[in-house]
Design an enzyme around this catalytic site. Sequence first.
Site, short mmCIF file in Angstrom:
data_model
loop_
_atom_site.label_atom_id
_atom_site.label_comp_id
_atom_site.label_asym_id
_atom_site.label_seq_id
_atom_site.Cartn_x
_atom_site.Cartn_y
_atom_site.Cartn_z
CG ASN A 8 6.31 -0.12 -0.01
OD1 ASN A 8 7.02 0.60 0.69
ND2 ASN A 8 5.00 0.06 -0.11
CD1 TRP A 9 12.04 -3.16 2.17
CD2 TRP A 9 13.60 -2.01 3.31
NE1 TRP A 9 13.27 -3.73 1.92
CE2 TRP A 9 14.24 -3.04 2.60
CE3 TRP A 9 14.37 -1.15 4.09
CZ2 TRP A 9 15.62 -3.24 2.65
CZ3 TRP A 9 15.74 -1.33 4.15
CH2 TRP A 9 16.36 -2.37 3.43
CE LYS A 10 3.24 -1.54 2.53
NZ LYS A 10 1.82 -1.82 2.62
CG HIS A 96 1.65 2.91 -1.17
ND1 HIS A 96 0.75 2.68 -0.16
CD2 HIS A 96 2.17 1.72 -1.51
CE1 HIS A 96 0.74 1.38 0.11
NE2 HIS A 96 1.60 0.78 -0.69
CD GLU A 98 0.34 1.47 3.32
OE1 GLU A 98 1.53 1.81 3.41
OE2 GLU A 98 -0.01 0.28 3.24
CD GLU A 167 0.80 -1.54 -4.11
OE1 GLU A 167 1.59 -2.44 -3.82
OE2 GLU A 167 0.69 -0.50 -3.46
N GLY A 173 -1.56 -5.69 2.65
CA GLY A 173 -1.29 -6.01 4.05
C GLY A 173 -2.39 -6.83 4.71
CB SER A 211 -1.54 -10.04 0.17
OG SER A 211 -2.03 -9.20 1.20
N GLY A 232 5.20 -5.65 -0.22
CA GLY A 232 5.31 -5.03 1.10
C GLY A 232 5.86 -6.02 2.11
N GLY A 233 4.97 -6.62 2.87
CA GLY A 233 5.36 -7.52 3.97
C GLY A 233 6.43 -8.54 3.61
P1 PGA Z 1 1.75 -5.96 1.02
O1 PGA Z 1 1.97 -4.42 0.58
O2 PGA Z 1 2.60 -6.79 0.10
O3 PGA Z 1 2.23 -6.01 2.45
O4 PGA Z 1 0.32 -6.24 0.88
C1 PGA Z 1 2.11 -4.05 -0.76
C2 PGA Z 1 2.26 -2.55 -0.84
O5 PGA Z 1 1.58 -1.84 -0.10
O6 PGA Z 1 3.05 -2.04 -1.66
#
Ligand code: PGA
Length: 251
Positions: A8-10, A96, A98, A167, A173, A211, A232-233
Amino acid sequence: MGKLIVGNWKMNGSLAANQVLLDEICLGLQVRVLKGCDVAVCVPSVYVHQVQTQLKKSPIAWGAQDVSAHVSGAYTGEISATMLREFECRYVLVGHSERRQYHQESDAMVAAKAQQALASGVTPIVCVGETLAEREAGRTMEVVKRQLAAVVHTLGPCITEVVVAYEPVWAIGTGRTASPEQAQEVHAVLRTQLQAACKEGRMPRILYGGSMNAANAASLLAQPDIDGGLIGGASLKSSDFLAIVDAANAA
Ligand code: PGA
């Protein structure tokens, strides 16, 4: 079924950076044998065409990070599931945290988005997860079950076609991962809920996200009810992402 690893590149990337990152991941995958492990990246919608062009001949699938709950019409700024399908998106993230948090997406809206995606042949990755306050109040199971129930209710028997991602919001994050036991506990509850809804049908895969990285992926992916990861990251660095794919391949 093998594991599924989804990046997930966000809201990250550029034409130049995406090209380098995907070249590195494709090169890395060329020297690996994927033992039933599926790999995908969910990218900002404006880059879907670039990614489609670059990944067409690769084993990597692609997708977007959100989709409209509507079919078409006067919804300025939104992108429909049929549009994503035109660019051969295999997946789209829905719900998600967010989006739930910053865009006030309700359970009902998330379910409507999942329905639109499925209707256009795009697999929704339905994200659920509790906040830190909810976990501390002992409400984790109640929250994730409520979030998933809304989608089960809307999709009916088609629930077999989705992917679910657990999640925990407090792990996204933050570098604070759920322990394998904490994650497994929630995955088992979600599995039971899905089993009841799917009857004899195929079981959706349940991914863990929050994470996940090269160091902790193997222990999370070793849990019986963790079918993959939403990253994500660590999906923005080819070596980290490939290390997670290796862990999934070995699990
Ligand atoms: P993260 O994000 O791996 O940076 O914690 C995961 C996500 O939000 O899908």
